[in-house]
Design an enzyme around this catalytic site. Structure first.
Site, PDB file in Angstrom:
ATOM      1  N   SER A  61       0.770  -0.798  -0.236  1.00 52.46           N
ATOM      2  CA  SER A  61      -0.024  -0.104  -0.022  1.00 52.46           C
ATOM      3  C   SER A  61       1.199   0.841   0.292  1.00 52.46           C
ATOM      4  O   SER A  61      -0.179   2.903  -0.188  1.00 52.46           O
ATOM      5  CB  SER A  61      -0.983  -0.086   1.145  1.00 52.46           C
ATOM      6  N   LYS A  64       0.684   3.318  -3.183  1.00 47.11           N
ATOM      7  CA  LYS A  64      -0.454   4.190  -2.979  1.00 47.11           C
ATOM      8  C   LYS A  64       0.017   5.719  -3.819  1.00 47.11           C
ATOM      9  O   LYS A  64      -0.881   6.003  -4.216  1.00 47.11           O
ATOM     10  CB  LYS A  64      -1.792   4.237  -2.482  1.00 47.11           C
ATOM     11  N   TYR A 189      -2.255  -3.127 -11.384  1.00 50.86           N
ATOM     12  CA  TYR A 189      -2.574  -2.585  -9.504  1.00 50.86           C
ATOM     13  C   TYR A 189      -1.719  -3.724  -8.566  1.00 50.86           C
ATOM     14  O   TYR A 189      -0.837  -3.219  -7.702  1.00 50.86           O
ATOM     15  CB  TYR A 189      -3.768  -2.932  -9.004  1.00 50.86           C
ATOM     16  N   TYR A 241      -4.188   3.413   7.528  1.00 51.69           N
ATOM     17  CA  TYR A 241      -5.758   3.078   7.884  1.00 51.69           C
ATOM     18  C   TYR A 241      -6.296   3.582   9.316  1.00 51.69           C
ATOM     19  O   TYR A 241      -6.448   4.724   9.877  1.00 51.69           O
ATOM     20  CB  TYR A 241      -5.979   1.854   7.672  1.00 51.69           C
ATOM     21  N   VAL A 259       0.950  -3.681   4.026  1.00 48.49           N
ATOM     22  CA  VAL A 259       0.882  -5.132   4.241  1.00 48.49           C
ATOM     23  C   VAL A 259       2.357  -6.330   3.900  1.00 48.49           C
ATOM     24  O   VAL A 259       2.180  -6.969   4.868  1.00 48.49           O
ATOM     25  CB  VAL A 259      -0.366  -5.749   4.647  1.00 48.49           C
TER      26      VAL A 259
HETATM   27  O1  DON Z   1      -4.299  -4.483  -2.609  1.00 51.49           O
HETATM   28  C1  DON Z   1      -3.654  -4.989  -0.773  1.00 51.49           C
HETATM   29  O2  DON Z   1      -5.170  -5.964  -0.791  1.00 51.49           O
HETATM   30  C2  DON Z   1      -2.512  -5.438  -1.226  1.00 51.49           C
HETATM   31  N1  DON Z   1      -1.629  -5.163  -2.189  1.00 51.49           N
HETATM   32  C3  DON Z   1      -1.750  -4.327  -0.183  1.00 51.49           C
HETATM   33  C4  DON Z   1      -2.448  -3.808   1.107  1.00 51.49           C
HETATM   34  C5  DON Z   1      -1.419  -3.184   1.758  1.00 51.49           C
HETATM   35  O3  DON Z   1      -0.543  -2.470   1.698  1.00 51.49           O
HETATM   36  C6  DON Z   1      -2.419  -2.752   3.219  1.00 51.49           C
HETATM   37  N2  DON Z   1      -1.479  -1.764   4.199  1.00 51.49           N
HETATM   38  N3  DON Z   1      -1.935  -1.786   5.422  1.00 51.49           N
END
Ligand code: DON
Length: 305
Positions: A61, A64, A189, A241, A259
């Site tokens: 994330s 992003k 993505y 978040y 994550v």
């Molecule tokens: O889209 C997803 O679920 C992952 N590629 C990224 C999510 C993420 O890193 C949320 N972080 N805390």
């Protein structure tokens, strides 16, 4: 400073035992839960590190923020804000709930998955390949490393299992927020999320944001100031978040987590921070990384508040 950082890493590392590595993307399960490393990139060009700071990890994330900066530069804030909002959610990062209950049905912000998928689709390019090339070239500019690329097996692993993200896409498509092919968007993505770098490179990107978009080494304005400001504001309100409020209280800097266990921080006019600690808390943030940032913020007076 290096000695102090090494001590703080040793003190924060045991917190990893209370967390666990992400498992909903199968490839991320292979991470070593007790890893913890940090880099600080001072805007005067000095950098400091502790732990295995050259170990690469995927941005997840954190990417992003990079995609958002690029899309804001491509299309301007007005077009972006027409599709994504400015408010934190209080829900988990991959939640679909608010899309259904809010009218109009648009993602609350670009840091949650629904908003990020919307933003990624907006990257300018005549094809998915062109969009990807523009995104990775922009990332290379930010890290000052032309070789920056993505981890193909992590991208594939997420692509094969991203059923929730596909659901978000179809929901958004139903409401006219995204318009293109969902599989193509998922491909882009998941590559974006799998962009790979180390703490040192991540800290360097943080330093660009810390300098309002100006690269501290080259002096070039890589991101226009008003766009860097928008990104940092989202990092403060939504970057961690539904833990963003507590993070603002305890650490108090613009930051973004992923994550994989990465965290990018930007201390205005002082430094960028890159952290990697793959054991996560239940909200998806690096558990030892958060502890380490809290210690660093107390020790160095990082809070902007
Ligand atoms: O889209 C997803 O679920 C992952 N590629 C990224 C999510 C993420 O890193 C949320 N972080 N805390």
């Amino acid at each position: 400073m290096t000695e102090e950082l090494t001590k703080m890493v040793a003190e924060a590392r045991p917190y990893a035992e209370r967390g666990k590595v992400a498992d909903y993307i199968p490839a991320l399960q292979k991470s070593n839960a007790s890893d913890l490393s940090v880099s600080i990139f001072n805007v005067n060009g000095h950098d400091y590190h502790a732990g295995d700071y050259l170990k690469k990890f995927t941005l997840q994330s954190i990417s992003k923020v990079i995609a958002l900066a690029l899309v804001l530069m491509d299309s301007g804030p007005e077009k972006v804000f027409a599709k994504v909002g400015m408010e934190p959610t209080g829900d988990s990062f991959n939640s679909i709930a608010k899309l259904e209950t809010m009218k109009p049905s648009k993602p609350l912000n670009p840091m949650i998955n629904a908003g990020a998928l919307t933003v990624t689709e907006m990257i300018k390019g005549n094809s998915s390949t062109e969009k990807w090339t523009r995104l990775i070239e922009f990332t290379a500019k930010l890290t000052n490393d032309e070789t920056v690329t993505y981890n193909a097996s992590v991208a594939q692993s997420e692509f094969d299992t991203a059923f929730l993200n596909r659901s978000l896409c179809y929901f958004l498509k139903q409401h006219g927020i995204i318009t293109g092919d969902v599989e193509e968007l998922m491909d882009l993505y998941t590559k974006q999320c799998a962009i790979e770098m180390n703490c040192s490179e991540l800290a360097r990107i943080g330093a660009v944001f810390a300098m309002d978009g100006c690269d501290p080494l080259t002096g070039k304005q890589t991101i226009p100031k008003d766009i860097a400001r928008i990104c940092k504001t989202y990092m403060v309100t939504c970057g961690m978040y539904n833990a963003s409020g507590e993070f603002a209280m305890k650490v108090g800097i613009p930051a973004k987590s992923g994550v994989s266990g990465g965290i990018m921080g930007a201390v205005p006019n002082r430094c960028g921070i890159g952290i990697f600690g793959p054991a996560l808390d239940h909200k998806g943030n690096s558990i030892a990384g958060l502890k380490l940032l809290e210690m660093m913020s107390n020790r160095y007076g990082f809070s902007i508040f």
